[in-house]
Motif scaffolding. Structure first.
Motif, PDB file in Angstrom:
ATOM      1  N   ARG A  29       0.676  -1.157  -0.003  1.00 61.62           N
ATOM      2  CA  ARG A  29       0.086   0.094  -0.271  1.00 61.62           C
ATOM      3  C   ARG A  29       0.919   1.369  -0.196  1.00 61.62           C
ATOM      4  NH1 ARG A  29      -4.506  -1.803   4.581  1.00 61.62           N
ATOM      5  NH2 ARG A  29      -6.051  -2.707   3.016  1.00 61.62           N
ATOM      6  N   SER A  30       1.997   1.187   0.560  1.00 59.32           N
ATOM      7  CA  SER A  30       2.911   2.371   0.675  1.00 59.32           C
ATOM      8  C   SER A  30       3.562   2.569  -0.558  1.00 59.32           C
ATOM      9  CB  SER A  30       4.021   2.096   1.583  1.00 59.32           C
ATOM     10  OG  SER A  30       4.879   3.128   1.672  1.00 59.32           O
ATOM     11  N   PHE A  31       4.021   1.673  -1.486  1.00 58.64           N
ATOM     12  CA  PHE A  31       4.280   1.747  -2.602  1.00 58.64           C
ATOM     13  C   PHE A  31       3.255   2.324  -3.497  1.00 58.64           C
ATOM     14  CE2 PHE A  31       7.698  -1.263  -1.472  1.00 58.64           C
ATOM     15  CZ  PHE A  31       8.765  -0.243  -1.586  1.00 58.64           C
ATOM     16  N   PHE A  32       2.131   1.658  -3.554  1.00 63.28           N
ATOM     17  CA  PHE A  32       0.858   2.110  -4.341  1.00 63.28           C
ATOM     18  C   PHE A  32       0.420   3.641  -4.131  1.00 63.28           C
ATOM     19  CE2 PHE A  32      -3.381   2.550  -5.713  1.00 63.28           C
ATOM     20  CZ  PHE A  32      -3.548   1.515  -6.616  1.00 63.28           C
ATOM     21  N   ASP A  33       0.318   4.025  -3.154  1.00 64.57           N
ATOM     22  CA  ASP A  33       0.112   5.297  -2.398  1.00 64.57           C
ATOM     23  C   ASP A  33       0.975   6.256  -3.238  1.00 64.57           C
ATOM     24  OD1 ASP A  33      -1.951   4.443  -1.237  1.00 64.57           O
ATOM     25  OD2 ASP A  33      -1.326   4.917   0.648  1.00 64.57           O
TER      26      ASP A  33
END
Length: 740
Positions: A29-33
């Motif tokens: 989720r961190s990379f996606f955001d």
């Protein structure tokens, strides 16, 4: 394609404890955001193995693939699973619509968009409703352009230039033999870094500038343009002057983020880059820039305040002191509420090409064009399919003659990686009404060695100085654009040498023209730089006397005159290599005979044999022998109209002569050298015939007289293909006139 994640997901997915033991979901989720989809994708794929029905995993994987360029087709299966489930979320239909849109499945895309619009409408989200209305509008645009496909031919430049990574923003030299572009992938100097410029294995490759040259119709392996320009932070191509001496590029570092820089080439290396001054660069985002042929007008994109929205295109004029005027926004005919990028000014036609998400885009960035007059530009026109696709097509440049375009595109088909570079063969619709302009180029040398010289161009009538330029000190080459329809005096002066002058007559030139004018200073060439032309004259099958005259095809000046020996018919001529000559033999009581000898590619001492025969009886030369000509072409070239002045002069002379004949027919035979395969050479020889045929028809020859046209490819050589001089003689079209 516009970054799809700009439309944020509107729900929170439940976190399952079973997936957090290694913080995998948190990291994904961190990379996606952060829109680092490449780093997020493998993490989500790992999670997907644990639960292939999870909506978040399917939707996130689909979005990651949708932003992975040549993997976009893989997004459909995941997005369909995310959308076609009872617990789906509205956003899944938006991304599914985009995936169908890019895949050119327009019916399915419309259904998905309408479903998303209905679901969002129930929630009353006006902003998202406007967004989906725009997507549906671009979908309708795509349907229109696909149903009205243009006849341009778009060809991938191949896997020597393109890789599994990204190549984009091409710049092409005036002779189309050098291409400079942006490369993002393995081998870039800065490696992978995060948004803060720090080394990060999960980051992004930093942009570098690469260069390749065309030799024997093959692009060389691209190389870094050099450490003088490329650093560990991003540099990207934006503009190149026609002479190839000045490169404009984007550069971003901690001291001056997102600015335009320039560097000059001295023939062997690029200079230390210089940042363009204010008011071009500001504290805002300035990226893509190009400059007019005369160097006095610059166009660039910027997101500075006061625009129409996003990045707009601006123009600025060079002042007498070398600075720049306050930039002017090009207005609503060019700029929209969306981003406009990648300006390229085609100076010969005063046409601006650029990319935009706005106007009547097909989806993503499309290439548009607009013709300017007195600083005012017409409403932008979409270049249509196949130049544009439903994906991002962000950068386009055009050759000076308007025949060939170079495009970078993220199209799904016919690609090697993410963005690829393509060659575009323009059709008649998008070929501009060519401006009355000539590109004058040449080389200055002393005793054969290139030298820097000051070149002054004056109006021959008013003596007004039109331009003052310098030749490249390392190559001796120069290039300048001039309005056609006038006569110019061209004065070249190297330091310490007397000046030389030439008259360049462009009064009868129409449209775009390419004119070459070289200057040679110093002593007479050495023997090794001469070619010998010798032969025999036969009159009624016996050695005889004839006057032999030699005319330089470029200047039309007679440079030599000899008489063949009456006893053995022999003659010998010494001619400077590097030129093409018309040699005429005249014997008393007989019609004169003309032959063309092209020794433009002779580098050292060469021997050529050219015989003449005169006979009043059955062996009398036919009309075809007396009037036929040979038109030679550069390597891999089939262009006559814009880049073959010698060939056009030969045809002009021939056309004037055949107009005096009552009944005759014309035969055209096209040939190539041995480079390339048989099928390619056959097509090339036919294209050369087509160029000659069209030129003759345009200059008054009746099509009914052209009875035969045969392209032989490389199967009928005139000379040995083992040498460049021999291959040059084989790249030809033979025009034969047959008397009825």
């Amino acid at each position: 394609m516009k970054k799809i994640a700009g439309l944020l997901l509107s729900i929170l997915f439940a976190i399952t404890a079973g997936y957090t033991k290694d913080n995998t979901l948190d990291d994904a989720r961190s990379f996606f955001d952060a829109e680092n989809y490449k780093a997020a994708l493998p993490l989500y794929l790992e999670l997907y193995k644990e639960d292939s029905t999870d909506i978040e995993f399917n939707l996130s994987i689909g979005i990651c693939y949708l932003n992975a360029s040549f993997h976009r087709a893989k997004s459909l299966a995941y997005l369909e699973d995310a959308a076609f489930t009872p617990d789906s979320v509205p956003e899944a239909y938006y991304y599914l619509g985009r995936a169908y849109h890019i895949a050119n499945d327009f019916t399915a895309a419309r259904e998905a968009y309408i479903t998303f619009e209905r679901l969002i409408g129930e929630k009353g989200n006006e902003e998202l409703l406007k967004e989906i209305d725009r997507e549906i509008e671009t979908l309708e645009n795509a349907i229109h352009f696909f149903n009205n496909k243009g006849s341009e031919k778009v060809v991938n430049l191949g896997n020597t230039i393109n890789s599994k990574y990204s190549e984009y923003s091409p710049l092409i030299s005036e002779d189309q033999k050098t291409i400079i572009f942006t490369y993002v992938g393995e081998g870039c100097k800065g490696g992978k870094r995060n948004y803060y410029g720090q080394v990060d294995s999960n980051g992004f490759y930093m942009e570098d500038i690469y260069i390749s040259t065309l030799n024997d119709n093959t692009w060389s392996k691209p190389q870094s343009i050099g450490d003088e320009i490329n650093t560990e932070l991003p540099e990207a191509t934006t503009g190149l002057t026609p002479d190839g001496k000045t490169l404009f590029f984007y550069k971003s570092d901690s001291k001056s983020p997102d600015d335009i820089w320039m560097s000059t080439f001295d023939g062997s290396s690029w200079s230390t880059p210089e940042q363009l001054p204010s008011p071009i660069n500001t504290k805002y985002f300035e990226a893509h820039a190009c400059i007019s042929n005369d160097g006095n007008t610059i166009y660039f994109s910027s997101d500075r305040p006061g625009g129409f929205g996003g990045k707009d295109i601006y123009v600025s004029q060079k002042k007498d002191d070398g600075g720049w005027t306050n930039p002017k926004n090009l207005g609503k005919s060019i700029n929209t509420q969306y981003d406009e990028e990648g300006p390229f000014m085609h100076s010969p036609t005063n046409t601006l090409y650029f990319s935009s998400y706005g106007h009547n885009s097909m989806g993503g960035l499309d290439i548009f064009k607009s013709k300017g007059k007195n600083g005012v530009f017409e409403k932008a026109e979409n270049m249509g399919f196949p130049v544009n696709t439903t994906d991002d097509d962000p950068y386009f440049v055009l050759s000076q003659d308007g025949e060939i375009g170079y495009l970078s595109s993220e199209r799904v088909r016919h690609c090697y990686g993410q963005q690829d570079l393509y060659k575009v063969y323009m059709n008649k619709i998008h070929k501009e009404d060519t401006a009355q302009i000539a590109i004058l180029k040449g080389k200055i040398s002393i005793d054969g060695a290139p030298i820097e010289a000051t070149i002054t161009i004056k109006d021959n009538v008013t003596s007004e100085i039109i331009a003052t330029i310098k030749s490249n000190p390392k190559t001796g080459k120069y290039v300048v654009s001039l309005p056609s329809g006038k006569t110019y005096e061209l004065i070249a002066k190297p330091q310490g040498k007397e000046e030389q002058s030439k008259t360049i007559n462009l009064e009868s030139k129409k449209g775009f023209n390419l004119v070459t004018s070289n200057f040679e200073f110093g002593e007479k060439k050495e023997e090794g730089e001469l070619s010998i032309v010798k032969g025999n004259v036969l009159i009624e099958n016996k050695p005889g006397k004839a006057d032999i005259t030699v005319v330089d095809e470029e200047t039309s000046k007679m440079i030599a005159k000899e008489t063949s020996d009456e006893t053995d018919g022999s003659y010998v001529l010494s001619l400077f290599s590097g030129n093409s000559y018309k040699i005429t033999a005249e014997a008393k009581g007989y019609e004169k005979t003309e032959k063309i000898i092209d020794i433009a590619n002779d580098d050292n001492f060469n021997l050529h044999v050219l015989n003449f025969s005169f006979n009043k009886n059955k062996n009398k030369p036919s009309v075809s022998e007396q009037l036929g000509v040979v038109v030679f072409f550069d390597f891999d070239a089939s262009d006559l109209e814009y880049d073959n002045e010698k060939g056009k002069r030969r045809l002009d002379d021939l056309i004037q002569k055949i107009k005096t004949l009552d009944q005759f027919s014309i035969e055209l035979f096209g040939h190539t050298d041995s480079k390339g395969n048989a099928a390619y050479n056959k097509t090339l020889s036919e294209n050369r015939i087509k160029a000659v045929r069209e030129y003759m028809l345009a200059n008054g020859v009746d099509e009914a007289n052209i009875l035969k046209s045969v392209g032989y490819g490389s199967s009928v050589p005139k000379a040995n293909n083992d040498t460049e001089a021999g291959r040059a003689l084989n790249r030809r079209v033979e025009v034969k006139i047959i008397k009825e």
